[in-house]
Structures are given as C-alpha cells and as structure tokens.
Design a protein around this motif. Sequence first.
Motif, mmCIF file in Angstrom:
data_model
loop_
_atom_site.group_PDB
_atom_site.id
_atom_site.type_symbol
_atom_site.label_atom_id
_atom_site.label_comp_id
_atom_site.label_asym_id
_atom_site.label_seq_id
_atom_site.Cartn_x
_atom_site.Cartn_y
_atom_site.Cartn_z
ATOM 1 N N PRO A 210 2.803 -0.500 9.634
ATOM 2 C CA PRO A 210 3.363 -1.853 9.711
ATOM 3 C C PRO A 210 2.315 -2.901 9.344
ATOM 4 C CG PRO A 210 2.877 -1.015 11.909
ATOM 5 C CD PRO A 210 2.644 0.123 10.965
ATOM 6 N N LEU A 211 2.780 -4.010 8.794
ATOM 7 C CA LEU A 211 1.875 -5.121 8.522
ATOM 8 C C LEU A 211 1.392 -5.706 9.844
ATOM 9 C CD1 LEU A 211 3.512 -4.915 5.771
ATOM 10 C CD2 LEU A 211 2.943 -7.333 5.486
ATOM 11 N N ARG A 220 -4.020 -6.725 3.478
ATOM 12 C CA ARG A 220 -4.805 -5.900 2.548
ATOM 13 C C ARG A 220 -4.067 -4.580 2.340
ATOM 14 N NH1 ARG A 220 -9.471 -2.240 2.925
ATOM 15 N NH2 ARG A 220 -10.726 -2.412 1.031
ATOM 16 N N MET A 221 -3.609 -4.347 1.128
ATOM 17 C CA MET A 221 -2.780 -3.181 0.813
ATOM 18 C C MET A 221 -3.613 -1.909 0.846
ATOM 19 S SD MET A 221 0.430 -2.801 0.039
ATOM 20 C CE MET A 221 1.595 -1.658 -0.732
ATOM 21 N N HIS A 222 -2.994 -0.817 1.319
ATOM 22 C CA HIS A 222 -3.662 0.482 1.299
ATOM 23 C C HIS A 222 -3.829 0.959 -0.144
ATOM 24 C CE1 HIS A 222 0.627 1.432 1.174
ATOM 25 N NE2 HIS A 222 0.305 2.563 0.600
ATOM 26 N N SER A 223 -4.797 1.828 -0.367
ATOM 27 C CA SER A 223 -5.112 2.322 -1.705
ATOM 28 C C SER A 223 -4.427 3.658 -1.971
ATOM 29 C CB SER A 223 -6.624 2.480 -1.860
ATOM 30 O OG SER A 223 -6.949 3.010 -3.131
ATOM 31 N N GLU A 224 -3.951 3.832 -3.182
ATOM 32 C CA GLU A 224 -3.352 5.106 -3.606
ATOM 33 C C GLU A 224 -3.825 5.447 -5.012
ATOM 34 O OE1 GLU A 224 0.879 5.236 -1.169
ATOM 35 O OE2 GLU A 224 0.759 3.974 -2.948
ATOM 36 N N ARG A 225 -3.909 6.756 -5.283
ATOM 37 C CA ARG A 225 -4.344 7.234 -6.600
ATOM 38 C C ARG A 225 -3.142 7.436 -7.506
ATOM 39 N NH1 ARG A 225 -7.356 12.647 -5.203
ATOM 40 N NH2 ARG A 225 -5.644 12.709 -3.706
ATOM 41 N N GLU A 272 -6.976 3.694 -9.221
ATOM 42 C CA GLU A 272 -6.692 3.399 -7.817
ATOM 43 C C GLU A 272 -5.947 2.071 -7.777
ATOM 44 O OE1 GLU A 272 -7.667 4.763 -4.772
ATOM 45 O OE2 GLU A 272 -8.674 6.527 -5.591
ATOM 46 N N THR A 273 -4.944 1.994 -6.931
ATOM 47 C CA THR A 273 -4.210 0.743 -6.834
ATOM 48 C C THR A 273 -4.138 0.244 -5.398
ATOM 49 O OG1 THR A 273 -2.096 -0.378 -7.177
ATOM 50 C CG2 THR A 273 -1.997 1.994 -6.742
ATOM 51 N N ARG A 274 -4.356 -1.054 -5.251
ATOM 52 C CA ARG A 274 -4.065 -1.785 -4.018
ATOM 53 C C ARG A 274 -3.079 -2.912 -4.313
ATOM 54 N NH1 ARG A 274 -7.098 -1.024 0.559
ATOM 55 N NH2 ARG A 274 -8.953 0.279 0.382
#
Length: 339
Positions: A210-211, A220-225, A272-274
């Motif tokens: 949750p935010l 701050r958005m979590h990072s994903e590959r 990597e994206t945020r």
Amino acid sequence: MRKSDFHYELPDELIAQHPAARRSASRLLHLQAGGNLADRQVRELPELLRPDDLLVFNDTRVIPARLFGRKPSGGKVEILVERVLDEHEFLAQLGVSKKPQAGGLVEIGEDRLTVLGRDDDLFRLRYEGPGTVMDFLQRAGRLPLPPYITHTPDGEDAERYQTVFAQNPGAVAAPTAGLHFDEELLAALRARGLRTATLTLHVGAGTFQPLRVDDLSQHRMHSERYALSPALVQAIADTRARGGRVVAVGTTVTRALESAAVQNGLQPGEGETRLFITPGYKFAVVDALLTNFHLPESTLMMLVSAFGGYERLMAAYRHAVVQRYRFFSYGDAMLIENG
C-alpha cells in the motif's frame, strides 16, 4: 492528485478466491473509446480487436517465493522473495517479530539462510546450501498467492496462477491479465489476423504494497526488471507502419513499454523501472489496454486511471461493482480503448 482519490467501495464477496472454470470464460467490461461501457466475455476479444493490432504479453513465470522458517532462538520467520540476485543471494521481505541483524541466521528445515543486511525495506539474504537459490525455492518454497486470496495454494493454483505462455522464472506475482488466455483463444486471435509478441517484466512483491503517503508526488515506486527483445521492437514498428494498435495485456506490459520509451526510445535490451504512471501521463507506446480490476488506492489503479481517464475509469469501476464483476488476480477483465 491524492491516494484517497482512487478509493472505491468493494464488497468482500466480489474478491475472486478461485479462477473461472476456463481461462477465457471470464467476463470482460469493454470501455470503448467514446466512453460507452459494454458487458462482454473475454472469449469475444477476437471480434473486439482489429486484425492489424499487436497483442503484447508478459512471459514472466511466477517462482515459489514464499518461505516459512525459524530463527535459532525459535522465533517464526515468513519470507517473501522479492528478487533473486544471483545463484546464492536474494532480496526479500521478512515477516518476523524482531528484525534480524546482519549475520543473523534463518533456518528452513535443514537449509540455512544468512542475513547480509538491509536494502531499504528489503533484506539481503544468502542461501548457504548446495545448489542455487532457484533450486532451493523449487524445493522449499510455496506459490506466493496475493494477500487477499485466503486459501493455502493447491494444485489448481499451481496451474492457474501461471499464464500459458510463462517462460522466464523470476516473478513473485502473476501478470494477471494474461491469465485469461488459453490456447483456444490464442488460436482464435491468430485466425482473426492479430499478431502477438512478448516481453519480460518480473513482477515484484511491491505491487501489493500500500502507498504510505496520500500525496502521490511523495511516493517512491518499487523497482522491477524488464527485458525487450529485438523481435518485439520490430513488431511494434511493423504495427505502426500498417496502422495497427499496440494492445498491452496488463499493467506490467504497459509499464515495461512506457519505461523503455522514456529511458531509451524503445530500444531492445534490459532495464530497471521505477516509473510511476498517474493521471496526466502521456502514453508513448500503448494504444489499448487489457487489464484486471485493481485494488482501491493502488499504484495499478492509478496507472489504469491515467490510461482510461480518471472520471470514466472510476465510473467503470462503479459499474463493475453494481454488475458484480469478480475483482483482482483471479477476477474478470477490462478492455480500455482510447482510439
């Protein structure tokens, strides 16, 4: 905008606890470009889409990322793997009464994990046994069903919480829009003339977090590959050349494509994206979106509101509640068109 702008009332009984009898048997709420709503079925997608369209799928595969162990003191530890870093180390969320310090141990049966330290809210751990982390997870881990699914994972989940095109292990949550596709539906789409392509985005456990702030500008958005192949990039270029649309199957595909466009102009490769997509974002790649119904006040709800338009998307969700659509990972779907 604020987190509270994306709240809606959802009765608990509309949260799907099990998948539909058949993947393509789910309902489909069609949000048309003009704003009209139509109650359809997922199996009708071939007639709703255009022959020149390109469907882009996420081919990530969910790994058995949930572990249950103990500290040497006897305290219980629940582990949710966020990301496998290499053959021996991984990042994870820890559910434990007292957070362990660097050098602490976690025992899972005969296997041992060493806590190496913290990385923001996550812990870095090292698997000390023979073989790789992936080998260990396959042996000791459980399927990480989302927190709103209340039953213990079983054989049905082992099959149905994976897409039929899952190829690359690494996700800790399924790209749920893809769960609606079976071989029969894929064949019908091809017969209609639609093309398909895949990318890989390993969905992280942060998708369920949750935010913690109401002001979206402070999140701050979590990072994903993610990884895009040359074949996918070429398929998108060919689609544009023939006047077709890029149809993203899911928010994970949307996030990967838009991130690549922002970062490198949609070139092949890994990244990597945020990227945090909220209303006002200008989409560069995606023309239509197939997606499930998302949690109130979630970042995914904000993404689909950005794509579909805040007012009409919130109206569509109210319609879905009244019409008793099934929500979240095992629930029904929505097709959002903007042109």
